[in-house]
Design an enzyme around this catalytic site. Sequence first.
Site, mmCIF file in Angstrom:
data_model
loop_
_atom_site.group_PDB
_atom_site.id
_atom_site.type_symbol
_atom_site.label_atom_id
_atom_site.label_comp_id
_atom_site.label_asym_id
_atom_site.label_seq_id
_atom_site.Cartn_x
_atom_site.Cartn_y
_atom_site.Cartn_z
ATOM 1 N N HIS A 1 -13.127 2.580 0.663
ATOM 2 C CA HIS A 1 -13.071 1.439 1.595
ATOM 3 C C HIS A 1 -13.619 0.181 0.904
ATOM 4 O O HIS A 1 -14.085 -0.746 1.550
ATOM 5 C CB HIS A 1 -13.935 1.662 2.869
ATOM 6 C CG HIS A 1 -13.438 2.734 3.774
ATOM 7 N ND1 HIS A 1 -14.292 3.578 4.448
ATOM 8 C CD2 HIS A 1 -12.197 3.093 4.150
ATOM 9 C CE1 HIS A 1 -13.587 4.421 5.190
ATOM 10 N NE2 HIS A 1 -12.309 4.150 5.020
ATOM 11 N N ASN B 1 0.875 -1.177 0.000
ATOM 12 C CA ASN B 1 0.000 0.000 0.000
ATOM 13 C C ASN B 1 0.915 1.231 0.000
ATOM 14 O O ASN B 1 1.432 1.621 1.044
ATOM 15 C CB ASN B 1 -0.902 -0.024 1.238
ATOM 16 C CG ASN B 1 -1.880 1.132 1.266
ATOM 17 O OD1 ASN B 1 -1.808 2.048 0.427
ATOM 18 N ND2 ASN B 1 -2.790 1.110 2.221
ATOM 19 N N ARG C 1 -2.508 -2.066 -3.483
ATOM 20 C CA ARG C 1 -3.740 -1.301 -3.267
ATOM 21 C C ARG C 1 -3.670 -0.067 -4.163
ATOM 22 O O ARG C 1 -2.694 0.680 -4.109
ATOM 23 C CB ARG C 1 -3.851 -0.872 -1.816
ATOM 24 C CG ARG C 1 -5.058 0.002 -1.611
ATOM 25 C CD ARG C 1 -5.135 0.568 -0.203
ATOM 26 N NE ARG C 1 -6.364 1.303 -0.072
ATOM 27 C CZ ARG C 1 -6.434 2.625 0.128
ATOM 28 N NH1 ARG C 1 -5.335 3.340 0.221
ATOM 29 N NH2 ARG C 1 -7.595 3.206 0.233
ATOM 30 N N GLU D 1 -8.065 -5.912 4.688
ATOM 31 C CA GLU D 1 -7.930 -5.490 3.291
ATOM 32 C C GLU D 1 -6.734 -6.160 2.626
ATOM 33 O O GLU D 1 -6.783 -6.522 1.456
ATOM 34 C CB GLU D 1 -7.794 -3.962 3.218
ATOM 35 C CG GLU D 1 -9.077 -3.266 3.643
ATOM 36 C CD GLU D 1 -8.894 -1.786 3.923
ATOM 37 O OE1 GLU D 1 -8.845 -1.024 2.961
ATOM 38 O OE2 GLU D 1 -8.805 -1.401 5.108
ATOM 39 N N ARG E 1 -13.462 14.529 8.989
ATOM 40 C CA ARG E 1 -14.232 14.936 7.799
ATOM 41 C C ARG E 1 -15.690 15.190 8.174
ATOM 42 O O ARG E 1 -16.255 14.464 9.001
ATOM 43 C CB ARG E 1 -14.193 13.846 6.727
ATOM 44 C CG ARG E 1 -12.822 13.578 6.161
ATOM 45 C CD ARG E 1 -12.929 12.644 4.944
ATOM 46 N NE ARG E 1 -11.635 12.139 4.566
ATOM 47 C CZ ARG E 1 -11.307 10.837 4.586
ATOM 48 N NH1 ARG E 1 -12.189 9.921 4.945
ATOM 49 N NH2 ARG E 1 -10.104 10.460 4.230
#
Length: 398
Positions: free
Chosen positions: A180, A7, A91, A383, A240
């Site tokens: 996600h 990643n 990723r 993941e 956020r």
Amino acid sequence: MKILVINAGSSSLKYQLIDMEGEQLLAKGLCERIGLDGHLTHKPQNGKAVFEADIPFPTHKEAIEAVLEKLTSAQYGVVETMAEIGAVGHRVLHGGSEFTQSCLVDDACEAAIKKCFPLGPLHNPANLMGIKACQAVMPGTPQVAVFDTSFGMSMAPKAYMYALPYEYYEKDSLRRYGFHGTSHRFVSARAVELMGGKPGTRVINCHLGNGSSLSASIDGKCVDTSMGLTPLAGVPMGTRSGDCDPALLQFIMNKYGYSIDEMLNILNKKSGVLGLSGVSSDFRDLDSAAAQGNARARLALDKFAYEVRKYIGAYTAALGGLDVLCFTAGVGENSSSMRASIAEGLEYLGIQIDPEKNQVRGKEMDISAAGSRVRVFVIPTNEELMIARDTRDLVCGA
Ligand code: ADP
């Protein structure tokens, strides 16, 4: 087959080496400060010592070289030679509408990742640097790109279109993509498996961490998801804002003289539960502050639970009913109080949590109360394993 999962960010690179026989994690680590100076933390899982030191990383290539050196070293290694690593899974944030699934990296795939730079300006260039670095250091080893957006590609136009002039979709590909995706795919597939693979299984997955999003799926295929063109949309998050009235921007920018970049920085970095509470973006800090009577920390936690609950209601309507509700990621896997608070008042949808079972932290568990019509699961997300599985399937032609 052993698979290296990468990643890559602009100045960091996380990795895991996974043995697909038994899906065993062999080692993991993090390269930091790439392009500045460089720091490597390497954690073998076979009892050997952790390595941590400054190493110069002028580019991602030197970072990958250092990772491979550690993975094969006598002192810190978990494999004998690099040749044991059968493939690399990367990723990649944005695959645009081109990728409905993961793909073997070739010229066309690289061109498509580049084409999506405007949609993922911070991540896609870094993800591609990770791919290029591996190609340089491990020539001949197959590389696979796993897109965070591919899960959202099964949404119908009514779910992914914005009610804006159509030309923005046609000319600029502006639509809901969702993020996600690899986590939602992993958890919803596991939920369907736990339901015995019953066809038509309707799942809502709550990925609640620093960034949070929900997805609605049937048989593991995404029907809707809460993040949008960017990860700013949906429920409030650590920093956020999540969904808010777009006209707020005009008001705040006019009154305080902010540029659009300053405004977006406020929405991305200074809002969410941090902005509401003025305490922290970390849910553990909010729990302690609220326990000590901090009213704004309490408000932030209540607002978060309320918005997640509203999405569960909306997605139950979108799915025409619900079979499974899942919780995953940092908050979803660990916070029994947040799970209880979200589920409070959802009994009419058939959702009931068992208070004892709900004490679980960080492991898979059916936390439904006896008699709950909807099954409620805590499923730790993985993941990296999802990326490794896709990589193996593509490389082995499954
Ligand atoms: P990211 O989106 O960065 O991957 P994570 O999924 O790791 O984030 O989630 C991080 C969040 O999980 C933090 O806000 C942290 O406070 C929260 N968290 C972790 N453990 C607990 C816990 N026991 N109770 C409440 N929140 C927790």
